[in-house]
Design a protein around this motif. Sequence first.
Motif, mmCIF file in Angstrom:
data_model
loop_
_atom_site.group_PDB
_atom_site.id
_atom_site.type_symbol
_atom_site.label_atom_id
_atom_site.label_comp_id
_atom_site.label_asym_id
_atom_site.label_seq_id
_atom_site.Cartn_x
_atom_site.Cartn_y
_atom_site.Cartn_z
ATOM 1 N N PRO A 609 27.766 -1.876 72.975
ATOM 2 C CA PRO A 609 29.035 -1.232 73.337
ATOM 3 C C PRO A 609 30.256 -2.046 72.926
ATOM 4 N N THR A 610 30.128 -3.373 72.896
ATOM 5 C CA THR A 610 31.293 -4.188 72.536
ATOM 6 C C THR A 610 31.644 -4.060 71.062
ATOM 7 N N ASN A 611 30.693 -3.609 70.256
ATOM 8 C CA ASN A 611 30.939 -3.452 68.815
ATOM 9 C C ASN A 611 30.849 -1.986 68.379
ATOM 10 N N GLY A 612 31.012 -1.088 69.311
ATOM 11 C CA GLY A 612 30.859 0.328 69.004
ATOM 12 C C GLY A 612 32.148 1.106 69.143
ATOM 13 N N PRO A 613 32.154 2.229 69.837
ATOM 14 C CA PRO A 613 33.327 3.096 69.980
ATOM 15 C C PRO A 613 34.470 2.343 70.638
ATOM 16 N N PRO A 614 35.708 2.911 70.472
ATOM 17 C CA PRO A 614 36.057 4.200 69.840
ATOM 18 C C PRO A 614 35.997 4.147 68.318
ATOM 19 N N PHE A 615 35.633 5.299 67.715
ATOM 20 C CA PHE A 615 35.504 5.408 66.273
ATOM 21 C C PHE A 615 36.748 6.069 65.697
ATOM 22 N N ASP A 616 36.970 5.722 64.416
ATOM 23 C CA ASP A 616 38.064 6.347 63.661
ATOM 24 C C ASP A 616 37.427 7.133 62.512
ATOM 25 N N PHE A 617 37.746 8.447 62.406
ATOM 26 C CA PHE A 617 37.171 9.332 61.387
ATOM 27 C C PHE A 617 38.215 9.612 60.308
ATOM 28 N N SER A 618 37.781 9.557 59.045
ATOM 29 C CA SER A 618 38.685 9.866 57.921
ATOM 30 C C SER A 618 37.864 10.373 56.748
ATOM 31 N N LEU A 619 38.550 11.099 55.839
ATOM 32 C CA LEU A 619 37.909 11.617 54.628
ATOM 33 C C LEU A 619 38.035 10.591 53.517
ATOM 34 N N ASP A 620 36.949 10.385 52.790
ATOM 35 C CA ASP A 620 36.957 9.443 51.673
ATOM 36 C C ASP A 620 37.349 10.208 50.410
ATOM 37 N N SER A 621 38.590 10.015 49.986
ATOM 38 C CA SER A 621 39.106 10.752 48.815
ATOM 39 C C SER A 621 38.834 10.039 47.506
ATOM 40 N N ASP A 622 38.182 8.887 47.533
ATOM 41 C CA ASP A 622 37.920 8.175 46.285
ATOM 42 C C ASP A 622 36.956 8.960 45.404
ATOM 43 N N ALA A 623 35.979 9.606 46.019
ATOM 44 C CA ALA A 623 34.987 10.341 45.226
ATOM 45 C C ALA A 623 35.541 11.654 44.705
ATOM 46 N N ASP A 624 36.432 12.310 45.433
ATOM 47 C CA ASP A 624 36.965 13.614 45.033
ATOM 48 C C ASP A 624 38.396 13.694 45.525
ATOM 49 N N SER A 625 39.327 13.880 44.607
ATOM 50 C CA SER A 625 40.745 13.915 44.983
ATOM 51 C C SER A 625 41.121 15.183 45.710
ATOM 52 N N ASP A 626 40.303 16.256 45.577
ATOM 53 C CA ASP A 626 40.625 17.527 46.224
ATOM 54 C C ASP A 626 40.048 17.622 47.626
ATOM 55 N N ILE A 627 39.434 16.555 48.089
ATOM 56 C CA ILE A 627 38.788 16.613 49.394
ATOM 57 C C ILE A 627 39.808 16.904 50.476
ATOM 58 N N GLU A 628 40.912 16.167 50.514
ATOM 59 C CA GLU A 628 41.903 16.332 51.570
ATOM 60 C C GLU A 628 42.618 17.659 51.477
ATOM 61 N N ARG A 629 42.642 18.266 50.277
ATOM 62 C CA ARG A 629 43.270 19.583 50.144
ATOM 63 C C ARG A 629 42.362 20.668 50.704
ATOM 64 N N LYS A 630 41.066 20.489 50.558
ATOM 65 C CA LYS A 630 40.124 21.516 51.009
ATOM 66 C C LYS A 630 39.693 21.300 52.452
ATOM 67 N N TRP A 631 39.710 20.072 52.939
ATOM 68 C CA TRP A 631 39.133 19.780 54.253
ATOM 69 C C TRP A 631 40.104 18.981 55.105
ATOM 70 N N ARG A 632 39.905 19.072 56.421
ATOM 71 C CA ARG A 632 40.770 18.366 57.362
ATOM 72 C C ARG A 632 39.937 17.931 58.573
ATOM 73 N N LEU A 633 40.231 16.689 59.092
ATOM 74 C CA LEU A 633 39.515 16.143 60.237
ATOM 75 C C LEU A 633 40.463 15.949 61.412
ATOM 76 N N THR A 634 40.019 16.351 62.610
ATOM 77 C CA THR A 634 40.760 16.063 63.845
ATOM 78 C C THR A 634 39.808 15.400 64.823
ATOM 79 N N LYS A 635 40.298 14.437 65.595
ATOM 80 C CA LYS A 635 39.468 13.682 66.523
ATOM 81 C C LYS A 635 39.316 14.444 67.830
ATOM 82 N N ILE A 636 38.090 14.478 68.332
ATOM 83 C CA ILE A 636 37.809 15.128 69.616
ATOM 84 C C ILE A 636 37.782 14.092 70.733
ATOM 85 N N ASN A 637 36.998 13.047 70.566
ATOM 86 C CA ASN A 637 36.919 11.962 71.544
ATOM 87 C C ASN A 637 36.578 10.685 70.794
#
Length: 909
Positions: A609-637
Motif C-alpha cells: 500500500p505504501t507504494n501503490g495508489p492513488p494512481f494517475d491515468f493518462s493516454l500515451d500519445s507517443d505511439a499514435d498522435s490521434d489518440i487524444e483526439r479520438k479518446w479521453r480519460l477521466t478519473k473515477i477514484n
Amino acid sequence: VSASQPSSFWSKAFRLEGSFLMHNTDLMFQILTFTCDACRKVILHVPSQLDAEKFVGRVNLKECFQSANLIHSSDPDFQILEDGSVYTTNAVLLSSEERSFTILLYDTENQEEKKILVLLQHQTKVLKKRHSKEKVLRRAKRRWAPIPCSMLENSLGPFPLFLQQIQSDTAQNYTIYYSIRGPGVDREPKNLFYVERDTGNLYCTRAVDREEYESFELIAFATTPDGYTPELPLPLVIRIEDENDNYPIFTETTYVFTVSENCRVGSTVGQVCATDKDEPDTMHTRLKYSIIEQLPAYPTLFSMHPTTGVITTSSSQLDREVIDKYQLKIKVQDMDGQYFGLHTTSTCIINIGDVNDNLPTFTRTSYVTSVEENTVDVEILRVTVEDKDLMNTANWRANYTILKGNENGNFKIVTDPKTNEGVLCVVKPLNYEERQQVNLQIGVVNEAPYSKEASSRSVMSTATVTVNVKNQDEGPECSPAVQTVQIKENVPAGTKSNGYKAYDPETRSSSGIRYKKLTDPKGWVTVDENEGSITIFRSLDREAESVRGGIYNITVLASDKDGRTCTGTLGIILEDVNDSGPVIPKQTVVICKTVMSSADIVAVDPDGPTNGPPFDFSLDSDADSDIERKWRLTKINDTAARLFFQEDLPFGTYRVPVRVTDRHGLSLITPLNVMLCNCVTENDCTLRTDTRTGHGEVRLGKWAILAILLGIALLFCILFTLVCGGTGAAKQPKVFPDDLAQQNLIVSNTEAPGDDKICSTNGFTAHTVGSSAQGICGTLGSGAKNGGQETIEMVKGGHQTLESCRGTGHHHTLDSCRGGHVDVDNCRYTYSEWHSFTQPRLGEKVQLCNQDDKHKHAPDYVLTYNYEGKGSVAGSIGCCSERQEEDGLEFLDHLEPKFRTLAEACIKR
C-alpha cells in the motif's frame, strides 16, 4: 282404624295412618311407627329367639330428636347405632309374647333428653290377631294394589316362610283364584315363591342371598274359576334385606409403597382400598381402616386415615441409611369399625427412597505421585472416596474436579464408572526445566445435588496432590516454533542475515546444534550448518506467488550430536520496495456504441500500500498522435478511470495505450484493445481483432449462420415445389413479364384491400389444366390471421415487396401466414426456366447487400414503402416462415446483432 281390624284391599296387611309395616322372618322385623308421637313408642315384630350380634330393626332417631349426640339403650341385650339400627349384644329368648326397652337420646350441649319406647312382639301373635279379626271389619271399594314386602337374606326358616297375603276386593262377589309369575316362580331361580290359590298367602321356600338377587319383581293374577279376570295384573316387588354376611376385602394382598427419607411430616406414602359386597350405603359397608402393627415397631412413623385408607408419615426421622424398609399390618372393618363388625387384614411394605443426604469424602487428605517430563496421556494417580448413599445411583456416583494448580491445563481427573475412583492423568507434557513440582487441589461432589442445607457444612470434600516431575535427557528444542527475520526485497545476492536458532533445554545453549534446510520453495536462501544463519542466494521478490502477506517461509531441521531433532519455521519478512508499476489486468474493453459511450478501467499495483495508489491515468500519445483526439480519460477514484471515445468512430477494434503512475511516480503503459460494437451488452459483441492491422471485421455468430442456412433451405424447398408442380401442367411455352427484372424486396407498412382470390394476370403466364384463364392465381386459405401477418411475395409493378397476408387488423410482423396456405397448383414453372431467370438477378442483389468501404449499407439494402402489392404464389421466405404459430421462437434471442431487428419483428404477435 285399629291394627286388629282387617282391610278389604289387596294385601290384607295392617294399614294405619302415620305408620308403615315391614315383614320379615327369623331376624327380619315389622316396624310400626306412630308419627303422631314418634318419641313415644316403636313396635318391632321379631321371632321368639334372637342370636347375638344380629340385626333386629331400625328406628328413626332423627324424627324424634334431631340434635341428639349421645345414644343409650336401657336394656344391655340391645345396642343402638347412629343410624337407628338395633342389634342384639347377647342371645335373646322371648319368654313372653312382648318385651320392651327404652332408647335414651341426649343433647349434651343443650342438656336435653328424649326417650323412645321400643316394644318387641312375637310374630305369631300378630298373625293370630290378623286372622281372628278378618270377619269383623269389611272395607269395600279398596284398590288392587301392593304393599311393601321384604325378607331377610340367608333366613333360617322355618320354610315355607310366610311373607304376606294378597286379596282382591272382587272376592266379595266372586270365587277368586290367585297365581303369580316371574323370577323366582317360573323363571330362575325357579320355585322360590308360591301363592296359595284360595287364600292368596305368599310363601318363600328357601333362603336367598342378597348379593345374588337384590329383589324379585313378581306379577300377581286374580281370576275366577271360569277364567274371568276381574282385576288387572298386579306388580309385586319383594326386596331382600341385607345381612352383614360378607367380609370387606383389600384390593391387593400386599401393598408396596416408596417414600423418600427425611420427608416432611404428613407426606403421603400411599393409599389402600377395600371392597364389601354387602348393600351399599349401609352400616354393613361402612369401612374403617387402621394400622395394627409396624415392623420395626419403634419409633412409630406412619398413620392411616380411617375412612380414606391414605397412609402418611407421622415423623420426619426416616433415614434410609439406618432402616431402608418398613412393614405394616393393616386392617379394614365394616360396621364403621364396631367391635362386632367383620374385618380382614393385609400387608403393606414401605421402602425408604434414597436422597443425597451424605457427602462423598476422600479417604485421605493428601496424595504424592510423580511423572516424567514430556509424557502425555498417562495415568499417575487414583483417589478413593466414601459415600453412605445408595450405591450405583446419582446420589453415590462421584464427580471429581481440579480446583487449583492446573492453570496450564497439564492434568485431567475423571471418574472410573466401575469403582467410583478418581483417575488423575497428564494430558499436556510437563517440562522439568520449567517446573520440578506441581501442587494440585482436588474436590469431589455427587452427580445429584446435595439435599440438605449447604450452610450446615461444606458441600465439597477436598484433598491435595503433589506431583513431582522427573527429568529426561532431551534433544534440541525448537522454541518458538516460528521465528522471523526482516529483509528488504531488493538486497543483492550474498547478503547474510540472522536465521533460525534452536537450543538444548538442559543447558539453554545453542552450541553443538547443526541446522539443515528442509524446504525453500524458490531456492532464494542457504542455511549455515553450524549457526543457522541464512544467505541470500537469488534476488528476492515480494510480489512472487509463493510469498503470502509479504512473508516467505522456509523450514529448518535442527539436530544434536546424538541425532535427536526438532523442526522449526523461519519466516522471512520481505520489506516492500517500489519496483513494480501499476498495470491494468483487463486489457480488452468492450464499448457497445449504441447504448454507451465509455468504459471503466481498473489498475492494480503488486507492491504494498505504501507504494501503490492513488494512481494517475493518462493516454500515451507517443505511439499514435490521434489518440487524444479520438479518446479521453477521466478519473473515477484512486484506482479506476473512465475511457470515452470523442468521435463517431466506426465499429471495430482499436489499440489505446494507457499509462498508469503510482504515488511515487513509477509508471507502466498498458495497451488496451478497445472494441466498438453494435451491441446491447458486452456478450453480444462479435468483433475480432486482426493482430496485424488492429482493425476489426464482422464475424458471423453460430446462430446467424444457422439462420442463413435455414433461409437457403427454405428457398430450395420453394424451388423444389415449383419444379414438381410444373411437371403436371401442359407443356406450354412460358413467357416472362418484362418488368420482372425490375422487381425488388420491399418492407410494407400499409395494406391494400384483400380478396379471397388474388390473380396477377401480368405475372408469369401459364396454361392451366382445365381452365381457359391465364395468370398466376393464389388462393388464400381459410385460416389467414386477422393480425396482418406479413410475408415476402413476388408481385407486379416493377419492384418486389414484403406483402402482408392481410386480415382485419393493422399489426404487421415479418412472419409466415400460419393460418392458411397458398394454392399454387395452377401456377407452376419448370425448374430450368425459374433457375435461368432468377440466378443472375439474385446474385446482383446479394452483391448490393454488402457494405461499402465506409462500413455503410448499400442505398437499396433496406427500403421502406407505404404501399404493398398483391400476393404471390411463392408464399413467404425467411427463417421464420416454416414455424407453426405455437412453436417457440427462443432461438431468436441468440442471433447476431445484425439479425436483432429481424428477431424483434418475428417475436411480435
